[in-house]
Design an enzyme around this catalytic site. Structure first.
Site, PDB file in Angstrom:
ATOM      1  N   ASP A 101       0.779  -1.135  -0.093  1.00 23.72           N
ATOM      2  CA  ASP A 101       0.026   0.007   0.267  1.00 23.72           C
ATOM      3  C   ASP A 101       0.709   1.224  -0.011  1.00 23.72           C
ATOM      4  OD1 ASP A 101      -2.133  -1.541   0.162  1.00 23.72           O
ATOM      5  OD2 ASP A 101      -3.043  -0.515   2.000  1.00 23.72           O
ATOM      6  N   GLU A 149     -17.641   7.119  -4.148  1.00 20.69           N
ATOM      7  CA  GLU A 149     -18.407   6.668  -5.285  1.00 20.69           C
ATOM      8  C   GLU A 149     -19.737   6.858  -5.282  1.00 20.69           C
ATOM      9  OE1 GLU A 149     -16.883   2.857  -5.795  1.00 20.69           O
ATOM     10  OE2 GLU A 149     -14.888   3.431  -5.562  1.00 20.69           O
TER      11      GLU A 149
END
Length: 396
Positions: free
Chosen positions: A146, A331
């Site tokens: 990450d 989103e």
């Protein structure tokens, strides 16, 4: 037709996806959880169907055997179409890993060493890697970190203004997280804009229960909101984000909270939960609409922090081509998008209300035609990005 198995392993569970790479299609996905408990469970999806099973799962090795059994029973067959690579999500690569890396004994030792920086995440990932190697001894395993995408940060962005010897001795610097998502989304944004990646200036807002912002210039991260740990930066579901560090000294002196208590306070009892008693953005918005003043204040703090970073990153980038919303809140929450960017019209940043309210799972513009700065909604796909990087790392 190469396929890649992507694994995201924690201390007591792991998720997986089998992805066919020519068409980037998910062939199967699943979850193995409650590892080490008296009764564990598996969930396997393939071909539009889903199967669940309860059984004892003593450890991660047993968990991978349960996954293999699910593939054998319900498909697709891993014997007929074995994976050419297995990609493992690893949260913290420190400054050791700057790219996806084929797993060796040395790599596993380094991941273990970095557990001091990510004690809740790296040990579980390592257990998953070891179990997966037992299940797939002849397949290349790739660790995808990450933190790796943010290893391009300049020193002025990653350095904390504390004693340099202490910082060096304890690896204290900004590492950043959600890098796999920021990379995937910024590259997708360049394609949507129709511009070469190396010519883009993009601000990515990854807004989920965890949240982070990144300034991406020419496909390279030059600044990001999370720091040594995923605690810094934006307001999150249960994490505080940025605070004055002296707050901890004040609480330590005037309460009976110890070090572990303070860590729990900032990671699990702060953010939206700390401000409202509610950790889910949808619940906070409902409470605010019903007149709850704490919820209204919390939403204001949340939006204020986002605008703070958008403005700062616009300055660092020297202008912006696009602001991109991604992850669960980014989103799916038009109200968060609209109110977070309200008042930034002077920067050329604005939202078209009709486009913003449209419910869609597709990448799309939510800014008006002709807007100087595009505002985009791009669903993230970290598993696909891990699969892509794993395939590239193995030379397939």
């Amino acid at each position: 037709m190469p396929v890649v198995l992507v694994v995201n392993s924690g201390s007591s569970s792991f998720k997986y996806q089998l992805i066919e790479m020519d068409t980037e299609t998910v062939l199967a996905s699943g979850l193995v959880e409650r590892i080490g408990e008296e009764v564990g469970s598996t969930r396997h999806k393939a071909g539009g169907d889903s199967w669940e099973r309860e059984l004892p799962i003593a450890d991660h090795t047993a968990g991978f055997q349960a996954m293999l059994d699910a593939f054998a029973d319900h498909g697709p067959s891993l014997e007929e179409g074995p994976p050419v690579a297995i990609g493992h999500r690893v949260v913290h690569g420190g400054d050791v890993f700057v790219e996806p890396t084929v797993v060796t004994e040395k790599v596993k030792a380094d991941i273990d060493d970095l557990s001091a920086l990510a004690p809740l995440h790296n040990p579980g990932a390592l257990q998953g890697i070891q179990a997966a190697q037992t299940a797939f001894p002849d397949v290349a395993h790739v660790a995808v970190f990450d933190t790796a995408f943010h290893q391009t940060l300049p020193a002025e962005a990653y350095t904390y203004a504390i004693d340099r010897e202490l910082a060096a001795a304890h690896r204290i610097r900004r590492y950043g997280f959600h890098g796999t998502s920021h990379k995937y989304v910024s590259e997708a944004a360049a394609r949507l804009l129709g511009k070469p990646l190396e010519e883009t200036r993009i601000i990515v807002l990854h807004l989920g229960n965890g949240a982070s912002a990144a300034a991406v210039q020419g496909g390279r991260s030059i600044d990001t909101s999370m720091g040594l740990t995923p605690l810094e930066g934006l307001v999150m579901g249960t994490r505080s984000g940025d605070i004055d560090p002296a707050i901890l000294f004040h609480l330590a002196r005037h309460t009976d909270l110890g070090l572990d208590d303070l860590e729990t306070l900032l990671n699990r009892k702060s953010g939206l939960l700390g401000l409202t008693g509610l950790g889910d953005m949808r619940d906070v918005q409902r409470a605010a609409a019903d007149g709850d003043e704490d919820a209204q204040t919390a939403l204001g703090v949340y939006r204020h922090r986002i605008r703070h970073y958008v403005g700062a990153y616009a300055a660092q980038l020297g202008g912006v081509d696009a602001v991109v919303f991604t992850a669960g809140v980014g989103e799916n929450n038009p109200l968060v998008r609209r109110r977070s960017l309200a008042g930034l019209e002077f920067m050329g940043i604005g939202i078209d209300d009709d486009r913003n309210e449209l419910i869609s799972s597709e990448a799309r513009f939510v800014s008006p035609d002709g807007s100087p700065v595009a505002v985009l909604v791009i669903p993230t796909d970290e598993e696909l990005e891990i699969a892509r990087q794993s395939l590239a790392a193995t030379g397939n």
